[in-house]
Scaffold this motif. Structure first.
Motif, PDB file in Angstrom:
ATOM      1  N   ASP A  42       0.840  -1.205   0.000  1.00 16.62           N
ATOM      2  CA  ASP A  42       0.000   0.000   0.000  1.00 16.62           C
ATOM      3  C   ASP A  42       0.875   1.255   0.000  1.00 16.62           C
ATOM      4  OD1 ASP A  42      -2.787   0.443  -0.334  1.00 16.62           O
ATOM      5  OD2 ASP A  42      -2.772   1.552   1.533  1.00 16.62           O
ATOM      6  N   PHE A  49      -0.105   6.755  -6.361  1.00 17.42           N
ATOM      7  CA  PHE A  49      -1.373   7.485  -6.290  1.00 17.42           C
ATOM      8  C   PHE A  49      -1.124   8.986  -6.204  1.00 17.42           C
ATOM      9  CE2 PHE A  49      -4.673   9.552  -3.900  1.00 17.42           C
ATOM     10  CZ  PHE A  49      -5.821   9.104  -4.526  1.00 17.42           C
ATOM     11  N   LEU A  76      -2.012  13.260   2.294  1.00 16.64           N
ATOM     12  CA  LEU A  76      -1.245  12.152   1.688  1.00 16.64           C
ATOM     13  C   LEU A  76       0.187  12.107   2.207  1.00 16.64           C
ATOM     14  CD1 LEU A  76      -1.985  11.718  -2.113  1.00 16.64           C
ATOM     15  CD2 LEU A  76      -2.332  10.099  -0.255  1.00 16.64           C
ATOM     16  N   TYR A 105      -1.894  -1.842 -10.930  1.00 20.00           N
ATOM     17  CA  TYR A 105      -2.894  -0.870 -10.469  1.00 20.00           C
ATOM     18  C   TYR A 105      -2.338   0.555 -10.556  1.00 20.00           C
ATOM     19  CZ  TYR A 105      -6.911   0.650  -7.565  1.00 20.00           C
ATOM     20  OH  TYR A 105      -8.056   1.245  -7.076  1.00 20.00           O
ATOM     21  N   GLU A 128     -10.970   5.650  -4.101  1.00 20.50           N
ATOM     22  CA  GLU A 128     -11.159   6.212  -2.759  1.00 20.50           C
ATOM     23  C   GLU A 128     -12.426   5.677  -2.097  1.00 20.50           C
ATOM     24  OE1 GLU A 128      -8.717   7.361  -1.546  1.00 20.50           O
ATOM     25  OE2 GLU A 128      -7.861   9.101  -2.493  1.00 20.50           O
ATOM     26  N   TYR A 131     -11.794   2.142  -0.858  1.00 23.45           N
ATOM     27  CA  TYR A 131     -11.039   2.049   0.389  1.00 23.45           C
ATOM     28  C   TYR A 131     -11.886   2.537   1.560  1.00 23.45           C
ATOM     29  CZ  TYR A 131      -6.290   0.326   1.095  1.00 23.45           C
ATOM     30  OH  TYR A 131      -5.207  -0.479   1.367  1.00 23.45           O
ATOM     31  N   GLU A 191      -9.174  -3.260  -7.082  1.00 25.49           N
ATOM     32  CA  GLU A 191      -9.282  -3.208  -5.618  1.00 25.49           C
ATOM     33  C   GLU A 191      -9.419  -4.619  -5.039  1.00 25.49           C
ATOM     34  OE1 GLU A 191      -9.100  -0.828  -3.178  1.00 25.49           O
ATOM     35  OE2 GLU A 191      -8.502   0.683  -4.622  1.00 25.49           O
TER      36      GLU A 191
HETATM   37  C1  MP5 Z   1      -6.364   3.569  -1.455  1.00 23.67           C
HETATM   38  C2  MP5 Z   1      -5.221   2.941  -0.963  1.00 23.67           C
HETATM   39  C3  MP5 Z   1      -6.790   4.944  -0.988  1.00 23.67           C
HETATM   40  N1  MP5 Z   1      -4.423   3.520  -0.051  1.00 23.67           N
HETATM   41  N2  MP5 Z   1      -4.904   1.694  -1.407  1.00 23.67           N
HETATM   42  C4  MP5 Z   1      -5.679   1.101  -2.317  1.00 23.67           C
HETATM   43  C5  MP5 Z   1      -5.303  -0.244  -2.810  1.00 23.67           C
HETATM   44  N3  MP5 Z   1      -6.784   1.680  -2.797  1.00 23.67           N
HETATM   45  C6  MP5 Z   1      -7.135   2.904  -2.381  1.00 23.67           C
HETATM   46  O1  MP5 Z   1      -5.917   5.922  -1.469  1.00 23.67           O
HETATM   47  P1  MP5 Z   1      -5.273   6.991  -0.475  1.00 23.67           P
HETATM   48  O2  MP5 Z   1      -4.365   7.764  -1.334  1.00 23.67           O
HETATM   49  O3  MP5 Z   1      -4.513   6.232   0.571  1.00 23.67           O
HETATM   50  O4  MP5 Z   1      -6.427   7.770   0.102  1.00 23.67           O
END
Ligand code: MP5
Length: 204
Positions: A42, A49, A76, A105, A128, A131, A191
């Motif tokens: 992550d 990201f 972030l 991804y 988003e 998650y 996801e």
């Molecule tokens: C997020 C993440 C959310 N951290 N990991 C995955 C696999 N999907 C979505 O993104 P963020 O930048 O942490 O809010």
């Protein structure tokens, strides 16, 4: 628009909300090795990201969108610091080669920018919301004193939920285009793959 897309992916969304890995993180029963895999993967995801989000700010067509999107850049950095701190505490190397799914991804995220703002903002929303919903589903299971509480709370907080709603508002109320539907469907698949890949220890 977001409601229509979520309804079209209801079954997959249910799988996202009931995946055993976030549940095990929340109740503290996760295997330390699986948690370590999630942390490393992550972290790689969030690094990619942030590049995606910064590019999205640049191509956003109006000031309201630029405001909503850039509001996430500060949090972030805090999130990346949390990853680095927790990796240090566990002597984990964050500079390792990511698993194929994570690399796929994040590559998809950055490539979505070339498809233009409407598609890229849809990709952002999907990632988003996925998650937020996955972690919100397990927020109540966090045990007092859990070493993982900060992670669960990070993506299930009311502030984060409000920001995800703001992103949803950028999608507008019309019908999604075919390209937006396809992009959203890919995010949902990624996801699910992401959780499965971390759980199974996917490697090259
Ligand atoms: C997020 C993440 C959310 N951290 N990991 C995955 C696999 N999907 C979505 O993104 P963020 O930048 O942490 O809010």
């Amino acid at each position: 628009m977001s409601g229509r897309l979520l309804a079209a992916h209801q079954r997959e969304w249910e799988r996202l909300r009931s995946h055993p890995l976030p549940a095990a993180v929340a109740d503290g029963s996760v295997e330390p090795a699986a948690f370590a895999r999630w942390l490393v993967e992550d972290h790689f995801f969030v690094v990619g990201f942030r590049r995606f989000l910064a590019g999205l700010v640049v191509i956003a067509p109006h000031e309201r969108a630029r405001g909503v999107l850039s509001a996430a850049l500060g949090p972030l950095e805090a999130e990346l610091e949390l990853f680095r701190r927790e990796a240090d505490a566990r002597a984990l190397n964050l500079a390792v080669e990511p698993a194929p799914t994570t690399l796929g991804y994040t590559s998809f995220l950055v490539a979505a920018l070339a498809d233009g703002y409407d598609v890229a903002v849809m990709v952002l929303y999907g990632a988003e919301k996925a998650y937020f919903d996955a972690w919100s589903a397990v927020r109540d299971r966090v045990a007092a004193g859990s070493p993982y509480a900060e992670f669960v709370h990070n993506w299930s907080s009311p502030e984060f939920g409000r920001w995800v709603d703001d992103v949803a508002s950028l999608l507008g109320s019309g019908q999604p285009s075919d390209a937006q539907r396809r992009a959203f469907a890919r995010v949902v698949r990624f996801e699910l793959r992401f959780w499965d890949a971390v759980a199974s220890g996917e490697a090259w």
